[in-house]
Design a protein around this motif. Structure first.
Motif, PDB file in Angstrom:
ATOM      1  N   ARG A  42       4.089   5.924 -12.028  1.00 58.48           N
ATOM      2  CA  ARG A  42       5.299   5.678 -11.241  1.00 58.48           C
ATOM      3  C   ARG A  42       4.958   4.831 -10.014  1.00 58.48           C
ATOM      4  O   ARG A  42       5.682   3.901  -9.654  1.00 58.48           O
ATOM      5  CB  ARG A  42       5.914   7.019 -10.806  1.00 58.48           C
ATOM      6  N   LEU A  43       3.805   5.133  -9.404  1.00 54.83           N
ATOM      7  CA  LEU A  43       3.354   4.334  -8.255  1.00 54.83           C
ATOM      8  C   LEU A  43       3.114   2.887  -8.680  1.00 54.83           C
ATOM      9  O   LEU A  43       3.543   1.954  -8.013  1.00 54.83           O
ATOM     10  CB  LEU A  43       2.052   4.911  -7.688  1.00 54.83           C
TER      11      LEU A  43
ATOM     12  N   THR B 194      -4.493   3.295  -2.772  1.00 56.84           N
ATOM     13  CA  THR B 194      -3.962   4.641  -2.588  1.00 56.84           C
ATOM     14  C   THR B 194      -5.126   5.542  -2.193  1.00 56.84           C
ATOM     15  O   THR B 194      -6.190   5.514  -2.796  1.00 56.84           O
ATOM     16  CB  THR B 194      -3.325   5.182  -3.878  1.00 56.84           C
TER      17      THR B 194
ATOM     18  N   GLY C  34       8.045   2.241  -8.410  1.00 55.83           N
ATOM     19  CA  GLY C  34       9.110   3.187  -8.089  1.00 55.83           C
ATOM     20  C   GLY C  34       8.826   3.967  -6.821  1.00 55.83           C
ATOM     21  O   GLY C  34       9.697   4.125  -5.971  1.00 55.83           O
ATOM     22  N   ASP C  35       7.575   4.405  -6.691  1.00 51.91           N
ATOM     23  CA  ASP C  35       7.203   5.191  -5.515  1.00 51.91           C
ATOM     24  C   ASP C  35       6.268   4.413  -4.593  1.00 51.91           C
ATOM     25  O   ASP C  35       5.599   4.994  -3.757  1.00 51.91           O
ATOM     26  CB  ASP C  35       6.505   6.493  -5.948  1.00 51.91           C
ATOM     27  N   ALA C  36       6.232   3.094  -4.784  1.00 56.84           N
ATOM     28  CA  ALA C  36       5.347   2.296  -3.931  1.00 56.84           C
ATOM     29  C   ALA C  36       5.871   2.328  -2.503  1.00 56.84           C
ATOM     30  O   ALA C  36       7.072   2.440  -2.288  1.00 56.84           O
ATOM     31  CB  ALA C  36       5.268   0.863  -4.444  1.00 56.84           C
ATOM     32  N   PRO C  37       4.976   2.267  -1.534  1.00 58.58           N
ATOM     33  CA  PRO C  37       5.390   2.496  -0.152  1.00 58.58           C
ATOM     34  C   PRO C  37       6.123   1.313   0.478  1.00 58.58           C
ATOM     35  O   PRO C  37       6.823   1.496   1.462  1.00 58.58           O
ATOM     36  CB  PRO C  37       4.055   2.731   0.560  1.00 58.58           C
TER      37      PRO C  37
ATOM     38  N   TYR D 210       3.626   0.000   5.245  1.00 57.00           N
ATOM     39  CA  TYR D 210       2.962   1.248   5.626  1.00 57.00           C
ATOM     40  C   TYR D 210       2.007   0.941   6.766  1.00 57.00           C
ATOM     41  O   TYR D 210       1.726  -0.231   7.054  1.00 57.00           O
ATOM     42  CB  TYR D 210       2.173   1.825   4.435  1.00 57.00           C
TER      43      TYR D 210
ATOM     44  N   ASP E  91       4.308   1.278 -11.205  1.00 57.37           N
ATOM     45  CA  ASP E  91       5.543   0.599 -11.581  1.00 57.37           C
ATOM     46  C   ASP E  91       6.332   0.160 -10.352  1.00 57.37           C
ATOM     47  O   ASP E  91       7.281  -0.611 -10.461  1.00 57.37           O
ATOM     48  CB  ASP E  91       6.445   1.542 -12.412  1.00 57.37           C
TER      49      ASP E  91
ATOM     50  N   GLU F 139       2.592  10.429 -12.132  1.00 50.83           N
ATOM     51  CA  GLU F 139       2.771   9.961 -10.749  1.00 50.83           C
ATOM     52  C   GLU F 139       2.047   8.634 -10.531  1.00 50.83           C
ATOM     53  O   GLU F 139       2.565   7.732  -9.867  1.00 50.83           O
ATOM     54  CB  GLU F 139       2.271  11.039  -9.775  1.00 50.83           C
TER      55      GLU F 139
END
Ligand SMILES: [Zn+2]
Length: 269
Positions: free
Chosen positions: A19-20, A48, A24-27, A30, A22, A16
């Motif tokens: 992935r953040l 984070t 992919g799951d960056a917000p 926010y 990279d 995870e």
């Protein structure tokens, strides 16, 4: 431009975390969990922040300039409030001063179980509005193990490094090891030095305490707050900041006010 600290990585796992990082799951955009103003992880360094309850955890984001990437332990109840706050389903009432009676966590110093009222307000010192917490119990605080009815609230705080206030125009000295935990734009706890270099909660909000926009902005700018404390019956419930100031000045004149400056938790160098 995400920061994932080692402790956050340990909680969410490498997969995870990567992935953040990279993206992919960056917000993207926010609301900063600390100052609550908008941020954008594509434009600025972003921390984070993982809020961990007994059963669940919530990942949130903050400006790296506000707080570093970190794990914040919270109660399950606080976590639900945090989720409401992240998803915007939150009727955050911001007025000043805000007051909430909170239970005293049984601290290592072992003060008698009583309820502390905490009021957030701004006090003018040396030409600047400073974010202050005013703490007052609802009854006498006995020394641990003591059968005496004597109120030991101030002596106990003096022993823990708080200084007497004789002049409200003077900035209180820092009290090393103490800090205030402001997260999700709310006050969660006042932390004190614990054993083995860890901090423990001296006061923990039953419900995180809402603070005003102005107070939050001042606290984030200073990265610190001032905590004032007085024995039961000294300050009372003051509906306006000028009245709170007056009550603090009277308490100082009577020699029943102690104070300390403390950083926001997670920002201490
Ligand atoms: Zn921020």
């Amino acid at each position: 431009m995400l920061d994932v600290s080692d402790e956050v990585r340990a909680e969410i796992g490498d997969e995870e975390a990567d992935r953040l990082l990279d993206g992919g799951d960056a917000p993207g955009s926010y609301d900063c969990t600390s100052c609550r103003t908008p941020g954008d992880s594509e434009q600025e360094r972003t921390s984070t922040v993982l809020f961990v309850g007994e059963e669940t955890a919530v990942l949130a984001f903050a400006h790296a300039t506000c707080i570093p990437s970190q794990v914040v332990p919270v109660s399950e109840e606080q976590l639900k409030g945090a989720v409401r706050s992240i998803t915007g389903k939150d009727d955050d009432t911001a007025h000043t001063p805000v007051q909430e009676p909170g239970p005293v966590a049984p601290p290592p110093a072992g003060e008698h179980q009583a309820t502390l009222g905490i009021t957030c307000g701004l006090v003018l010192i040396e030409g600047e509005l400073r974010p202050a917490l005013v703490v007052e119990p609802n009854g006498p605080i006995a020394r641990p193990g003591s059968m005496s009815q004597q109120d030991e609230f101030l002596p106990l705080l003096r022993e823990q490094g708080f200084g007497n206030v004789t002049d409200m125009n003077q900035l209180p000295a820092p009290n090393p090891g103490w800090s205030a935990l402001l997260a999700m734009g709310k006050l969660h706890a006042v932390l004190q030095p614990g054993s083995a270099g860890n901090q423990s909660a001296w006061w923990q909000a039953h419900q995180p305490l809402a603070v005003s926009e102005g107070w939050r902005a001042a606290a984030n700018k200073a990265q610190a707050v001032l905590m004032y404390a007085a024995p039961a019956g000294t300050i009372g419930h003051q509906p306006r900041e000028d009245l709170m100031r007056q009550a603090l000045e009277q308490a100082a004149a009577q020699g029943v006010l102690v104070a300390a400056a403390m950083p926001l938790a997670g920002t201490a160098a």
